[in-house]
Enzyme design. Sequence first.
Site, short mmCIF file in Angstrom:
data_model
loop_
_atom_site.label_atom_id
_atom_site.label_comp_id
_atom_site.label_asym_id
_atom_site.label_seq_id
_atom_site.Cartn_x
_atom_site.Cartn_y
_atom_site.Cartn_z
N HIS A 78 -16.52 39.78 11.07
CA HIS A 78 -15.25 39.40 10.44
C HIS A 78 -14.40 38.64 11.45
O HIS A 78 -13.53 39.19 12.12
CB HIS A 78 -14.51 40.65 9.95
CG HIS A 78 -13.32 40.36 9.11
ND1 HIS A 78 -12.83 41.24 8.17
CD2 HIS A 78 -12.50 39.28 9.06
CE1 HIS A 78 -11.76 40.73 7.58
NE2 HIS A 78 -11.54 39.54 8.12
N HIS A 87 -12.69 34.56 11.56
CA HIS A 87 -12.52 33.25 10.95
C HIS A 87 -12.50 32.20 12.07
O HIS A 87 -11.67 32.29 12.98
CB HIS A 87 -11.20 33.19 10.17
CG HIS A 87 -11.13 34.20 9.06
ND1 HIS A 87 -11.44 33.88 7.75
CD2 HIS A 87 -10.80 35.51 9.06
CE1 HIS A 87 -11.29 34.95 6.99
NE2 HIS A 87 -10.90 35.96 7.76
N HIS A 99 -12.83 40.00 1.19
CA HIS A 99 -11.67 40.69 1.75
C HIS A 99 -11.06 41.56 0.66
O HIS A 99 -10.77 41.08 -0.44
CB HIS A 99 -10.62 39.68 2.21
CG HIS A 99 -10.96 38.98 3.49
ND1 HIS A 99 -12.17 38.37 3.72
CD2 HIS A 99 -10.22 38.77 4.62
CE1 HIS A 99 -12.16 37.83 4.94
NE2 HIS A 99 -10.99 38.07 5.50
N GLU A 106 -6.96 45.33 2.39
CA GLU A 106 -6.14 45.04 3.58
C GLU A 106 -4.68 45.28 3.21
O GLU A 106 -4.00 46.13 3.79
CB GLU A 106 -6.35 43.61 4.04
CG GLU A 106 -5.47 43.21 5.23
CD GLU A 106 -5.57 41.73 5.57
OE1 GLU A 106 -5.14 41.38 6.69
OE2 GLU A 106 -6.05 40.93 4.75
N ASP A 123 -11.05 39.25 13.50
CA ASP A 123 -10.34 38.58 12.41
C ASP A 123 -9.91 37.17 12.81
O ASP A 123 -10.66 36.22 12.64
CB ASP A 123 -9.16 39.43 11.94
CG ASP A 123 -8.68 39.07 10.54
OD1 ASP A 123 -9.26 38.16 9.91
OD2 ASP A 123 -7.73 39.72 10.06
N ASP A 124 -8.69 37.01 13.30
CA ASP A 124 -8.15 35.71 13.73
C ASP A 124 -7.63 35.85 15.15
O ASP A 124 -6.41 35.90 15.39
CB ASP A 124 -7.04 35.26 12.78
CG ASP A 124 -7.53 35.07 11.36
OD1 ASP A 124 -8.18 34.05 11.09
OD2 ASP A 124 -7.27 35.95 10.52
#
Length: 354
Positions: free
Chosen positions: A19, A21, A211, A214, A291-292
């Site tokens: 996970h 991006h 997703h 969340e 994630d990011d």
Amino acid sequence: MCRSHLHDFLTGLPKCEHHVHLEGCLTPSLIFELANRNSIKLPDPKDNPAYSSPESLAERYGHFSNLDDFLGFYFTGMSVLISASDFEDLAWEYFKQANADGVHHAEVFFDPQVHVDRGIAYETVVDGFSAACRRAEKEFGMTTKLILCFVKHLPVDNAHRVYNQALESGHFEAGIVHGIGCSSSEVGPPKDMFREIYSSAKLKGIQLTAHAGEEGDPSYISAALEIGSQRIDHGRRLIEDPQLLEYVVKEEIMLTLCPVSNVRLRGVEKIEEVPIRQFLDAGVRFSINSDDPAYFGGFILHNYCAVEDAFGLSIQEWRTIAENSVRGSWIHEERKLELLQRIDDHVRKHTVLA
């Protein structure tokens, strides 16, 4: 770096990331570098002081108020990506850091809709990212998978156009793009807005994830599973539905948790509120991911350390997490056995040293 004595163990522990991006790996310094390279005008600092310098932008990233606040900066950052070499440079920055953090297998998201909508060819995006994947496999021995990620804030017909482009390209059959996911604003759009695409992809043997859980309650997780998702990205709110949790355990559905992201986007106040311990005790399979990371201040090892500092897990508990992340990966059985052996070797080494 962890405060725990397990830092060296966690650094060397073979990891799988599911996970992350790639566009979320666009650091402030790379944003300014690519903006200069491609003559892209960033927001005027008079209107948005965050864009005064890479340092001020990085500082602003520490103060996201919610998911939508983050997404505004996330999509602005993408505007600097123009050529295939830009996309390759971006992905390569991730793979270098992932390798340093002990990642042996990476399944990475990319968001082609946003690029296509601003006039960048779908093939340009994939050519750049896939080139970096090949380089990571060659230079680091890292296996990689690209996951085409649809965004929920754009109309469904927009997703269909990009999906059809992906099918026509032959990328799925060739193994260049391996799966499909969906992200962006969770609460608001229909929970099953990509039902038709997921149904089509499932028939073609394309791997599916989504997703969910969340921001949204557990019903979003149920909806994602109902349309065919094979695993759940985030999924922290699964803890609120014991019956659904029992089903997820029984079906060995993996969650791809992102603890630091949950804190930075104000989903929880602190890492201790992410249900790591409850999921371990209940037998929920999960991996830990970044994630990011360019926006949330930490790549995968930072997330591992944050979890260790919060929960004080044992070597055997980390072994369980690492092994489950391998078992939930979209790789062939031979590669799984190889990675499981590497984990076993690493655990044995540190158990003897302890």
